[in-house]
Design an enzyme around this catalytic site. Sequence first.
Site, PDB file in Angstrom:
ATOM      1  N   ARG A 536       0.413  -1.396  -0.329  1.00 42.81           N
ATOM      2  CA  ARG A 536       0.110  -0.211  -0.099  1.00 42.81           C
ATOM      3  C   ARG A 536       0.826   1.535  -0.376  1.00 42.81           C
ATOM      4  O   ARG A 536       1.810   1.209   0.611  1.00 42.81           O
ATOM      5  CB  ARG A 536      -0.943  -0.113   1.113  1.00 42.81           C
ATOM      6  CG  ARG A 536      -1.982  -0.756   1.097  1.00 42.81           C
ATOM      7  CD  ARG A 536      -2.380  -1.061   2.670  1.00 42.81           C
ATOM      8  NE  ARG A 536      -1.624  -1.574   3.751  1.00 42.81           N
ATOM      9  CZ  ARG A 536      -2.504   0.246   5.441  1.00 42.81           C
ATOM     10  NH1 ARG A 536      -3.427   0.075   5.449  1.00 42.81           N
ATOM     11  NH2 ARG A 536      -1.243   0.114   5.392  1.00 42.81           N
ATOM     12  N   SER A 600       8.198  -5.014   5.727  1.00 48.72           N
ATOM     13  CA  SER A 600       8.311  -5.549   7.318  1.00 48.72           C
ATOM     14  C   SER A 600       9.076  -6.897   6.814  1.00 48.72           C
ATOM     15  O   SER A 600       8.311  -8.058   7.314  1.00 48.72           O
ATOM     16  CB  SER A 600       6.896  -6.192   7.482  1.00 48.72           C
ATOM     17  OG  SER A 600       6.307  -4.663   8.070  1.00 48.72           O
ATOM     18  N   ASP A 654       6.833  -3.351  10.374  1.00 46.65           N
ATOM     19  CA  ASP A 654       5.170  -3.244  11.030  1.00 46.65           C
ATOM     20  C   ASP A 654       5.110  -3.203  12.395  1.00 46.65           C
ATOM     21  O   ASP A 654       4.411  -2.686  13.007  1.00 46.65           O
ATOM     22  CB  ASP A 654       4.862  -3.880  10.293  1.00 46.65           C
ATOM     23  CG  ASP A 654       5.371  -5.432  10.536  1.00 46.65           C
ATOM     24  OD1 ASP A 654       6.261  -6.239  10.952  1.00 46.65           O
ATOM     25  OD2 ASP A 654       3.796  -6.723   9.478  1.00 46.65           O
TER      26      ASP A 654
HETATM   27  P1  ADP Z   1       0.026  -8.728   6.927  1.00 45.97           P
HETATM   28  O1  ADP Z   1       0.524  -9.492   8.178  1.00 45.97           O
HETATM   29  O2  ADP Z   1       0.030  -9.447   5.721  1.00 45.97           O
HETATM   30  O3  ADP Z   1       0.247  -7.602   6.859  1.00 45.97           O
HETATM   31  P2  ADP Z   1      -3.005  -9.689   7.260  1.00 45.97           P
HETATM   32  O4  ADP Z   1      -2.356  -8.840   9.301  1.00 45.97           O
HETATM   33  O5  ADP Z   1      -4.072  -9.212   7.277  1.00 45.97           O
HETATM   34  O6  ADP Z   1      -1.581  -9.222   6.630  1.00 45.97           O
HETATM   35  O7  ADP Z   1      -1.959 -11.069   7.630  1.00 45.97           O
HETATM   36  C1  ADP Z   1      -3.220 -12.154   7.141  1.00 45.97           C
HETATM   37  C2  ADP Z   1      -2.924 -13.377   6.883  1.00 45.97           C
HETATM   38  O8  ADP Z   1      -3.702 -13.831   7.602  1.00 45.97           O
HETATM   39  C3  ADP Z   1      -2.915 -13.892   5.795  1.00 45.97           C
HETATM   40  O9  ADP Z   1      -1.544 -14.358   4.953  1.00 45.97           O
HETATM   41  C4  ADP Z   1      -3.209 -15.012   6.402  1.00 45.97           C
HETATM   42  O10 ADP Z   1      -2.906 -16.034   6.580  1.00 45.97           O
HETATM   43  C5  ADP Z   1      -4.342 -14.723   7.356  1.00 45.97           C
HETATM   44  N1  ADP Z   1      -5.535 -14.663   7.588  1.00 45.97           N
HETATM   45  C6  ADP Z   1      -6.206 -13.993   6.120  1.00 45.97           C
HETATM   46  N2  ADP Z   1      -7.913 -13.932   7.162  1.00 45.97           N
HETATM   47  C7  ADP Z   1      -7.948 -14.972   7.903  1.00 45.97           C
HETATM   48  C8  ADP Z   1      -8.496 -15.154   8.893  1.00 45.97           C
HETATM   49  N3  ADP Z   1     -10.112 -15.074   8.377  1.00 45.97           N
HETATM   50  N4  ADP Z   1      -8.222 -15.995  10.061  1.00 45.97           N
HETATM   51  C9  ADP Z   1      -7.275 -16.250  10.138  1.00 45.97           C
HETATM   52  N5  ADP Z   1      -6.214 -15.750   9.565  1.00 45.97           N
HETATM   53  C10 ADP Z   1      -6.266 -15.078   8.165  1.00 45.97           C
HETATM   54 MG    MG Z   2       0.453  -6.218   8.906  1.00 42.05          MG
END
Ligand code: ADP
Ligand code: MG
Length: 914
Positions: A536, A600, A654
Amino acid sequence: QVDRYLYHMRLSDDVLLDVMARFQAEMVKGLGRDTNSTATVKMLPSFVRSLPDGSEKGDFLAVDLGGSQFRALEVKVFNDGKQSSQLESKFYPTPKEVIQGSGTELFNYVADCLLDFMESKNLQHKKLPLGFTFSFPCKQTKLEEGALLAWTKHFKVRGVQGTDVVSSLRKALQKHKASFIPQSEWLTCAWFKGDIDVDVLAMVNDTVGTMMTCGYDDPHCEVGLIIGTGTNACYMEEMRHIDLVEGDEGRMCINTEWGAFGDDGALDDLRTEFDRELDLGSLNPGKQLFEKMISSLYLGELVRLILLKMTKEGLLFNGKVSTALLTKDKIEMKHVCAMEKYKEGLSNTKEILTELNLFPSEEDCIAVQHVCTIVSFRSANLCAAALAAILTRLRENKKVLRLRTTVGIDGGLYKTHPQYPKRLHKVVRRLVPNCDVRFLLSQSGSAKGAAMVTAVAYRLAAQRKQIDAVLAPFLLSLDTLREVKNKMRAELEYGLKRETQASATVKMLPTYVCGTPDGTESGKFLALDLGGTNFRVLLVKIRSGRRRSVQMYNKIFAIPLEIMQGTGEELFDHIVQCIADFLEYMGIKGARLPLGFTFSFPCRQASIDKGTLVGWTKGFKATDCEGEDVVDMLREAIRRRNEFDLDIVAVVNDTVGTMMTCGYEDPNCEIGLIAGTGSNVCYMEDMKNIEIVEGNEGKMCINTEWGGFGDNGCIDNIRTKYDKQVDEGSLNAGKQRYEKMTSGMYLGEIVRQILIDLTKQGLLFRGQISESLRKRGIFETKFLSQIESDRLALLQVRRILQQLGLDSTCEDSIIVKEVCGAVSRRAAQLCGAGLAAIVEKKRENRGVEHLQITVGVDGTLYKLHPHFSRVLQETVRELAPQCDVTFMLSEDGSGKGAALITAVAKRLHNIGRK
Ligand code: ADP
Ligand code: MG
């Protein structure tokens, strides 16, 4: 004339639909906790939760009590893919003294017969499990425990009602064992030493037995029906509708005991004077009123009563009543069946009536045949109406428009009556046109069924053991978790010390973030967020003072896989392209804004705006980046494009962004936790403990990069073979071992590996590994969240699995849910153990007895999984009891946090300049 006479016995479809509705209401009443006690249809839980799946095998004994004949059986079930079984049995008489005598006599008799059977088959030296078909209403409390509610049919044995029939049978068998062998042989006899061990493992009703036997041949079978001496039905009900049994998952077979339908008067409008008369002359007046209109035990008697009255009124046999016609039970079901053999004309009827000394004319014979037809037709009609109610319930439970199902049937009336099956099928199909029903005649269903139930129970017990063994390594004891905490603590120290730092797996990277926001920050900032699911670009406006606020505008850009895993130059060119698009989109193309770069991945920093990538993690693997300064790479890409300039002020992890964002609201927030795609933590460490950074004053935020915990093998004792498989299939094998057990990117994959293994062991999906199950990444972590949601019924779990191309049974989905639960729970506990080490360290740093601290958290796994956050918090509380930890969800920590850090850095920089 007969038609007019028996007008009340001819039931139109409207009446039958009405009966069906009444029966449906009665079923609901029987299932309800508060209404069960007054319900006539008792809806008894059978504790049979699974149907045969064809993988059953073994040698089983059974006894069958409660039908027209008593028998002992040996059933061999083969797991040969052809659903074959072998049955040998022996019938024994049920003398009146036994079935209307005392309980002790009854069970001794059963034991006698069983042992006689075993001897005749030379089985007394085998250790065989026994199933007991006991076809009377019982209140079961386990598969092998149940108290008789009331005798029905022609049984009336003293001292049994209200007692557990299984233990009575066991007692009789044991006593028998002792008396059977002369005392002189007690010490030498193998039998007495316990080599023969007839243990009653299951008690089933004949309906359940029938369903199970048919279910062995046809997996769609979920209803059992008996139309014989008695009548009854069972079917698979959803556990969540069965108030009387704990638990909401899966299904359980319910023995409806529908014979008692109408005992509260609900069918009085349909009962005739003959029904009433028959009831008054029965062993159990006022009881089993539905059964008395249907089952073979009463059909002949009904016909007799009708003929008697018609004769008395001069309508038959010239009004001459014979002694035989006056005698109770003189007309039996077999007579009715014979008389209704239309193909044989009237000869059977004539013969039977003559035997009753009735001297029938041809008209008499026609009339009597017609009476039989009306009586047996009514039986089939009523049976069809109740069955239709069950089928409708099944269809509604499954929430399908059309139900495809199979009804397993046993019973003498259905089997021997020439027209009965056809009539029953036709009426059922008319009453429930949206059900495609197959009627499957069971071969010795009621008797063999007990063996089948026992076989299934055996299989389930064996499977349970195997599943438990697979999941056992995921259950971590408190001691193990404490050990993890201690190891993490040790690794934290290694990372901070100068001599050990270089080889430490938990890298403890200084971030050069030393202060938290004080609210005086303000201005417009750009932020980049790279390293999560989405890339983003953000514009963040921070206001200070009384109108303190943070406003954000952001745009998500995709990073195609070929760029994520292409060259570094391509990756950074792509990033700059996205920035250009964003500036254009926001209409701020010319502005030279300060930029914070949330990156991150582990970076070794020498200042807040310098960060050398230590190594890619998660899904990234661009070349020529490791060991390079990411800020330089970004600057060069900007220069290459030569279109705008940016003032890159800070490179931020992050976790740090998350901590800062929460710190903006709560100054006590000194820890940042991410549980999303990856897993990581940062926290404010005392400068004096950070040996690799000059200075001893104040604090600095340390990005622990704890995902690498265990890369030296220190937690290999708790890693399972599934963890190793996931690791081997990943982009960075051998690295980030802790992260691979705790974060969203890997949990689904661990589950997939377990499911494959369970399937290989034949414990899931009928042993078939589908194409989709072979696909890496198919099982996303969001499915764990969905499947584990408490609000989700198993049916929905099945639907989710179906979307994944996994065709599951009800039992499969229970197992899948269990697997997901084990994996996510372990993840949360491990994460909690790590966090406990951090808060404990902070407590010791401060030198306080009790620490009050806030942890800022971000990450979809933490936020959306139904149990992850709770289990994590519980674990921290358990392992760090002296710390009072508040968890604060960060609102977009990686975006807002980068801007805040940039703002703080800018503020400090300005102060410095001044
Ligand atoms: P990031 O860590 O990539 O910055 P997020 O915190 O949104 O972004 O985490 C995304 C990750 O969370 C995805 O890769 C997936 O593994 C997991 N995820 C996505 N949807 C769900 C959900 N409904 N419940 C649990 N884990 C999820
Ligand atoms: Mg994140």
